[in-house]
Enzyme design. Structure first.
Site, mmCIF file in Angstrom:
data_model
loop_
_atom_site.group_PDB
_atom_site.id
_atom_site.type_symbol
_atom_site.label_atom_id
_atom_site.label_comp_id
_atom_site.label_asym_id
_atom_site.label_seq_id
_atom_site.Cartn_x
_atom_site.Cartn_y
_atom_site.Cartn_z
ATOM 1 N N THR A 8 0.821 -1.208 0.000
ATOM 2 C CA THR A 8 0.000 0.000 0.000
ATOM 3 C C THR A 8 0.858 1.263 0.000
ATOM 4 O OG1 THR A 8 -1.812 -1.073 1.121
ATOM 5 C CG2 THR A 8 -1.575 1.254 1.565
ATOM 6 N N THR A 38 -0.226 0.976 6.903
ATOM 7 C CA THR A 38 -0.112 -0.144 5.969
ATOM 8 C C THR A 38 0.090 -1.421 6.776
ATOM 9 O OG1 THR A 38 1.224 -1.163 4.241
ATOM 10 C CG2 THR A 38 2.359 0.384 5.690
ATOM 11 N N GLY A 39 -0.556 -2.491 6.345
ATOM 12 C CA GLY A 39 -0.441 -3.748 7.075
ATOM 13 C C GLY A 39 -1.723 -4.545 6.913
HETATM 14 N N1 ASP Z 1 -3.688 -2.241 4.731
HETATM 15 C C1 ASP Z 1 -4.004 -2.724 3.422
HETATM 16 C C2 ASP Z 1 -5.275 -3.528 3.494
HETATM 17 O O1 ASP Z 1 -5.454 -4.296 4.410
HETATM 18 C C3 ASP Z 1 -2.936 -3.552 2.818
HETATM 19 C C4 ASP Z 1 -1.569 -2.946 2.825
HETATM 20 O O2 ASP Z 1 -1.264 -2.127 3.669
HETATM 21 O O3 ASP Z 1 -0.769 -3.301 1.954
HETATM 22 O O4 ASP Z 1 -6.056 -3.424 2.587
#
Ligand code: ASP
Length: 353
Positions: free
Chosen positions: A217, A268-269
């Site tokens: 992300t 992000t996560g």
């Molecule tokens: N947080 C994002 C999600 O769960 C994914 C990511 O951070 O890459 O959609």
């Protein structure tokens, strides 16, 4: 009539100040960027991939600093930088987004203005080239905070935002990650999307190992010279997510939040944790009500709350007083930051400053 003449005379003879004191620059601008957190280790990255990531972040950082340096708003800086990242296929946003389990790219994004606390968000869009600009259009041109699915794309088209066929977002590397993940989970593998290029014989050029454990992300937080903060986040979500699943990125207070009363955060996560722990808002609440420093607040949530329950991920944050922070509980996070008069700092791995 006489009063009008006097007023005109006063206006004509009063020296014109370049700017009223209220709008004179009072802050040094600052910006922080992330391009996702996860199992990002030197051993799993080719030198070319690492170079591409650093260049991609430098380009986005430059886009944001150019806006801020000419006195532009934090909202404009956030949008400009995220549009660059959405167009860069190595990041999981816009073109290059990961695939849902049904073989589609479904994009989520949000933007929030700390000055007005207005926000716009979109979920599961499939045709809009720049979801971050659509999120901003929802904020500025609709009465709503959040739109989703085909209705969100239709709104994008109605306000003149560029539309693309779904295959525009296709990249071989993300498709390969989807296939591997579905095999691992013993789930059916969908057909290659219509309009995608023919499958190559073999493609291992980019990563020596699959990228299923990265959350690529993108997000940007910025502070402008007027002292206003803003935050934005854009993503394709998680590889092999259930279609129509919505992550934390477009949820205000979870993956994205901004308030001049406290701070601006982009996360992000694994979104499900960020939603349940209202990560972005909680960090800002710790700053606002507990008087914590930005770094301590970010560490409290990411290291002390999320890490023990395997809520993998990280955040970037900025405060109106110029504090900047990042915190992540994964081996790496693509990240960059710069403050007016300082030098750009770009990092990937945990052991970098
Ligand atoms: N947080 C994002 C999600 O769960 C994914 C990511 O951070 O890459 O959609």
């Amino acid at each position: 009539m006489q009063r009008l003449l006097v007023l005109m005379l006063v206006m004509m003879t009063t020296p014109v100040f370049a700017q009223s004191p209220a709008s004179a620059p009072t802050h040094k601008w600052a910006v922080v960027i992330h391009g996702g957190a996860g199992v990002i280790e030197r051993s799993s990255m080719t030198p070319e991939a690492e170079k591409d990531y650093r260049a991609g972040m430098a380009e986005a950082l430059h886009a944001a600093t150019a806006v801020l340096d000419r006195g532009g708003s934090s909202m404009d800086a956030v949008e400009a930088a995220i549009r660059i990242l959405e167009d860069n296929p190595i990041f999981n946003a816009g073109r290059g987004a990961v695939f849902a389990a049904d073989g589609t790219n479904q994009l989520d994004a949000a933007i929030m203005d700390g000055k007005t606390m207005r926000a716009g968000a979109v979920a599961d869009v499939t045709r809009t080239r720049h979801p971050i600009s659509l999120a901003r259009a929802v904020m500025e041109k609709s009465q709503h905070v959040m739109l989703s699915g085909p209705g969100a794309d239709a709104f994008a088209a109605s306000v003149g935002l560029q539309q693309e066929p779904p295959s525009f977002f296709f990249t071989e590397r993300r498709w390969e990650s989807l296939v591997q993940e579905l095999k691992r989970e013993h789930l059916p593998i969908p057909e290659r999307p219509a309009g995608a290029p023919p499958a190559p014989a073999h493609d291992t050029a980019f990563f020596e190992t699959p990228d299923n454990h990265k959350y690529g992300t993108v997000g940007v937080v910025a502070l402008d010279r007027s002292g206003n903060v803003a935050a934005g986040t854009s993503t394709g979500g998680l590889t092999a997510k259930r279609w129509d699943r919505i992550g934390d990125s477009p949820i205000i207070g979870a993956g994205t939040y901004a308030s001049n009363q406290s701070c601006a955060v982009s996360g992000t996560g694994i979104g499900e944790y960020f939603i349940r722990y209202t990560v972005a808002r909680t960090i800002c609440a710790l700053v606002q009500y507990k008087g914590m420093t930005l770094q301590a607040a970010a560490d409290e949530v990411i290291q002390k709350q999320l890490a023990p329950i395997h809520g993998d991920g990280g955040v970037i944050a900025i405060a109106p007083d110029g504090q900047v922070a990042w915190s992540f509980n994964t081996p790496g996070m693509f990240r960059a930051r710069m403050t007016e008069g300082g030098t750009a700092q770009i990092g990937i791995y945990r052991d970098e400053p």
